[in-house]
Write an enzyme that holds these catalytic residues in place. Structure first.
Site, PDB file in Angstrom:
ATOM      1  CG  ASP A   1     -20.316 -21.373  42.716  1.00 38.53           C
ATOM      2  OD1 ASP A   1     -20.391 -22.208  41.787  1.00 38.53           O
ATOM      3  OD2 ASP A   1     -19.308 -20.682  42.901  1.00 38.53           O
TER       4      ASP A   1
HETATM    5  C1  BGC Z   1     -17.452 -21.858  40.387  1.00 38.68           C
HETATM    6  C2  BGC Z   1     -18.164 -20.810  39.558  1.00 38.68           C
HETATM    7  C3  BGC Z   1     -18.665 -21.400  38.269  1.00 38.68           C
HETATM    8  C4  BGC Z   1     -19.549 -22.589  38.571  1.00 38.68           C
HETATM    9  C5  BGC Z   1     -20.122 -23.245  37.324  1.00 38.68           C
HETATM   10  C6  BGC Z   1     -18.302 -23.095  40.509  1.00 38.68           C
HETATM   11  O1  BGC Z   1     -17.647 -24.120  41.164  1.00 38.68           O
HETATM   12  O2  BGC Z   1     -17.148 -21.347  41.656  1.00 38.68           O
HETATM   13  O3  BGC Z   1     -17.321 -19.713  39.337  1.00 38.68           O
HETATM   14  O4  BGC Z   1     -19.351 -20.442  37.519  1.00 38.68           O
HETATM   15  O5  BGC Z   1     -18.797 -23.540  39.286  1.00 38.68           O
HETATM   16  O6  BGC Z   1     -19.176 -23.985  36.661  1.00 38.68           O
END
Ligand code: BGC
Length: 766
Positions: free
Chosen positions: A322
């Site tokens: 993430d």
């Molecule tokens: C979130 C994810 C997301 C990713 C990309 C993260 O901060 O937890 O769910 O897909 O960012 O934007």
């Protein structure tokens, strides 16, 4: 502009520092298997051929994912900058660092033309100017439709799709989203969220399919099927990304990305279940949980990332971290004394791609670590093999994207209709005292409350911007609840007073005055769109200003109908008795205003059911499938489970009667099947839909049994007076649980089947 905070946090830091067998549910095995496993010899051959030609730097580049802001002009924390590729930054990323993936939008939603321009340029450089011509895999959060493309179809959020209790809406939503994401030149979607909403305080409850592992699994499988189809190498399909592997939603504090404490049996029985099923059905990628479980950040957990995910579950796609989560191993979780240690820990634990997302520190450290022998080349090859495999499966090497004109249905009326139907089906009627609903179209109404005239409250976060709060990007022509009520009863019969913001009084006294001159008041309470850390709250109670609005209007004696637009179940205990009608709209998307109003005025008979337990008290967050000890109250009675509304609850404008619950046998032996049938009759005056829910209970077990567990459900439509017999088949796998040795087991003994208020008993014999 996503993560301005993270950006400053990073700057600040830089400155300072200079086997288990899980049973298969019936419908799981019925899903089309979209798997292209390693039996696809041709792809495997191409992957190996390409891998053999790659330098270490090229391999590490494939493992690197940057955000769009890192290759675009201007400062990346500037929310208003026009989105333009910066050729020098792009060259550095693609030609010098061989970057294999890019994600995200800048600050806001972009037109399809813009997406084609940006991605066209990225792919042109990657596939023409590099030595090996490997296309980039672009990823986006299209979590309730292609929410970063102007004019796309914005569906109900997952929680509302779950409230339909009909997986075909999740599948259809997935299908249309895939089409519109591909119509934006993007082949990879960071969706679905398969986390279970078992911590109601969490800011991302709305992004989930609710609290129940079986319901979430069925919905998740349907959505993955909608995204990937039978062959992900299709111009209208995208690779799904299962989020956030695993356990992310269950933080102890309720705050996003804070510690989780979870025994392994619980992880396997509840939180892993939807992931396992989706992986078995061919989901191509997973994103890793940003938090820590039992003291170990998941990005550093080799057991979860390699032993369980890749070896035991045989996941053959790739995992992506993430946002900035390798960095966080050093800066936040403090398990890595340096950034280089963080890279080593994450990659050795098994992450395949790092969502870096701004710079090249990950790549540089990883190259060094391999040269020093601290990360093996076989680990790198494993990661790159997986990434290339998915790129080949998506057909990116043949065509990284298809012409814009290939997608004539983008934003079409046909898609809006499908969206509207999903929203209609999700609306959940929670209270209807004295049949206050449906409302009379010839009367006069006051509309008030923060959600009454807002498309943002209908859509929630991940809508045109990350947090979804900026109205300037809203889809043109879509109706708020106020607009739709005016259409229904005529503008002259509708008054509107804002009442409050999310948490402050604006003109409650004017709303009260206006209430006196109408027949009834529709109060739309809601939760300001938010997600991730931004959505952390200190109190599950609905803000005082909104509760007060209802209390003040109630003093006029006019009937009140509440509509809730929330991202998690906010406590409304003190005002519930003041409202005669209550509707949960969740966050139903761009067609949600129209859908809610159809239900309010009786042009659609509601059939949504809660996919979560709606709590009554902020400190009593017991879920529907609780343990017996959680029912015990301080008077030694069994009344401690006392939610505002139970999981699976939802009223209709008609009534249903259940009868004739029958089992094919009162014993279930070994691998045999047990049929459970029940008759359902529409005993009211209008047609309606009912969700038949089958629960079981293990009377005694070596791990304390739940009072009930959902095992099957089916939504049926019945005309007035009509009866249908619904038959379900279950077997021993449906009765299994994970024991203290972390093994799935069905223990012999007495079981109960429960459908509505009917029960039947049987015995399982090994
Ligand atoms: C979130 C994810 C997301 C990713 C990309 C993260 O901060 O937890 O769910 O897909 O960012 O934007």
């Amino acid at each position: 502009m996503k993560r301005i905070l993270t950006y400053y946090f990073t700057l600040f830091f830089l400155f300072i520092l200079c086997s288990a067998n899980q049973p298969n549910g019936e419908s799981q095995t019925n899903m089309v298997n979209a798997k292209y496993g390693s039996n696809d010899q041709e792809i495997e051959r191409k992957v190996e051929e390409l891998l053999a030609k790659m330098t270490l730097e090229e391999k590490v580049g494939q493992m690197t994912q940057l955000t769009l802001d890192a290759i675009s002009k201007g400062e990346f924390h500037d929310a208003n900058k026009p989105m333009e590729i910066d050729e020098e930054k792009l060259k550095k990323a693609i030609l010098q660092y061989h970057v294999g993936s890019i994600l995200n939008t800048g600050a806001y939603t972009l037109s399809r033309e813009k997406w084609y321009e940006i991605i066209g340029r990225i792919q042109e450089m990657a596939t023409k100017d590099t030595r090996l011509k490997i296309p980039v895999i672009y990823g986006i959060d299209a979590i309730h439709g292609a929410n970063y493309t102007v004019g796309a179809t914005l569906f109900p959020q997952e929680i509302a799709l779950a409230a339909t209790w009909d997986p075909k809406f999740a599948e259809k939503g997935g299908e249309i989203t895939a089409y519109e994401v591909r119509a934006s030149a993007i082949p990879w979607n960071f969706s679905p969220v398969l986390d279970l909403a078992r911590q109601p305080l969490w800011s991302r409850v709305f992004e989930t399919f609710g609290e129940d592992p079986y319901l979430a699994t069925q919905m998740g499988l349907a959505m993955v099927k909608g995204y990937q189809g039978e062959n992900v190498n299709h111009p209208e399909k995208v690779a799904a990304c299962l989020k956030h592997y695993v356990g992310y939603s269950y933080s102890f504090s309720g705050k996003d990305r804070t510690p989780i404490y979870m025994p392994e049996w619980m992880l396997r029985e509840y939180f892993l279940a939807p992931f396992k099923a989706a992986i078995e059905n061919g989901a191509q990628t997973v994103m890793i949980n940003s938090a820590e479980i039992n003291g170990v950040p998941v990005h550093a957990n080799k057991y979860l990332l390699t032993d369980l995910l890749k070896e035991e579950l045989k996941f053959d796609g790739f995992s992506v971290t993430d946002w900035e989560d390798i960095v966080m191993l050093h800066t936040v979780h403090k398990v890595a004394p340096t950034m280089k240690d963080a890279v080593k820990i994450g990659v050795n634990a098994g992450i395949d791609m790092s969502m870096v997302p701004y710079d090249f520190a990950f790549s540089e450290h990883l190259v060094e670590l391999v040269k020093e022998g601290q990360v093996s080349m076989s680990r790198i090859d494993d990661a790159v093999r997986r990434i290339l495999r998915v790129k080949f499966r998506l057909g990116l090497f043949e065509k990284p994207y298809y012409p814009m004109t290939d997608y004539p249905k983008f934003g079409s009326a046909e898609f809006a209709q499908a969206n509207y139907e999903a929203a209609l089906e999700s609306v959940t009627l929670l209270k209807n005292e004295g049949n206050v609903l449906p409302l009379d179209k010839s009367k006069k109404y006051l509309l008030t409350g923060v959600g009454a005239n807002s498309l943002n409250y209908l859509n929630g976060a991940w809508t045109h911007t990350w947090q979804g709060v900026d109205p300037q990007y809203n889809t043109k022509g879509k109706k708020t609840i106020l607009d739709a009520v005016k259409d229904k009863v005529g503008a002259k019969n509708v008054k509107y007073v804002e009442g409050t913001t999310y948490d402050k009084d604006v003109n409650t006294s004017e709303a009260v005055k206006a209430a006196r001159s109408v027949d009834a008041v529709i109060v739309v309470l809601g939760e300001i769109p938010s997600t991730e850390k931004v959505g952390d709250i200190e109190d599950l109670t609905m803000p005082e200003a909104q509760l007060n609005l209802v209390k003040e209007i109630a003093k006029t004696g006019k009937p009140i109908v509440l509509v809730l637009l929330e991202s998690r179940p906010r406590i409304i205990r003190t005002i519930e008795p003041l409202a005669k009608g209550i509707i949960n709209g969740y966050q139903p998307g761009d067609e949600g205003g129209r859908a809610i109003v159809e239900v309010l005025f009786g042009d659609y008979n509601p059939s949504g059911k809660l996919p979560i337990t709606y709590p009554r008290y902020p400190n009593s967050l017991v879920l529907h499938d609780h343990k017996f000890s959680e029912k015990r109250d301080k008077h030694f009675g069994l009344n401690a489970y006392n939610p505002q509304w139970d999981f699976g609850f939802g009223l209709s404008y008609t009534t249903f009667a259940y009868s004739d619950l029958k089992l094919s046998s009162n014993t279930l032996k070994g691998d045999e099947k047990l049929s459970v049938s029940v008759k359902v009759t529409n005993t009211g005056k209008i047609a309606g839909k009912e969700v038949v829910q089958l629960y079981t209970r293990d009377e005694y077990a070596s791990v304390t049994p739940n009072v009930k567990r959902l095992r099957r459900f089916q939504k049926i439509a019945l005309n007035p007076g009509e009866s249908k017999t619904v038959t379900f088949t279950i077997d021993k796998n449906d009765l299994a649980f994970v024991d203290m040795n972390n093994q799935w087991i069905t223990e012999p003994g007495a079981f109960k089947v429960m459908i509505s208020d009917l029960t039947a008993d049987f015995e399982y014999i090994e």
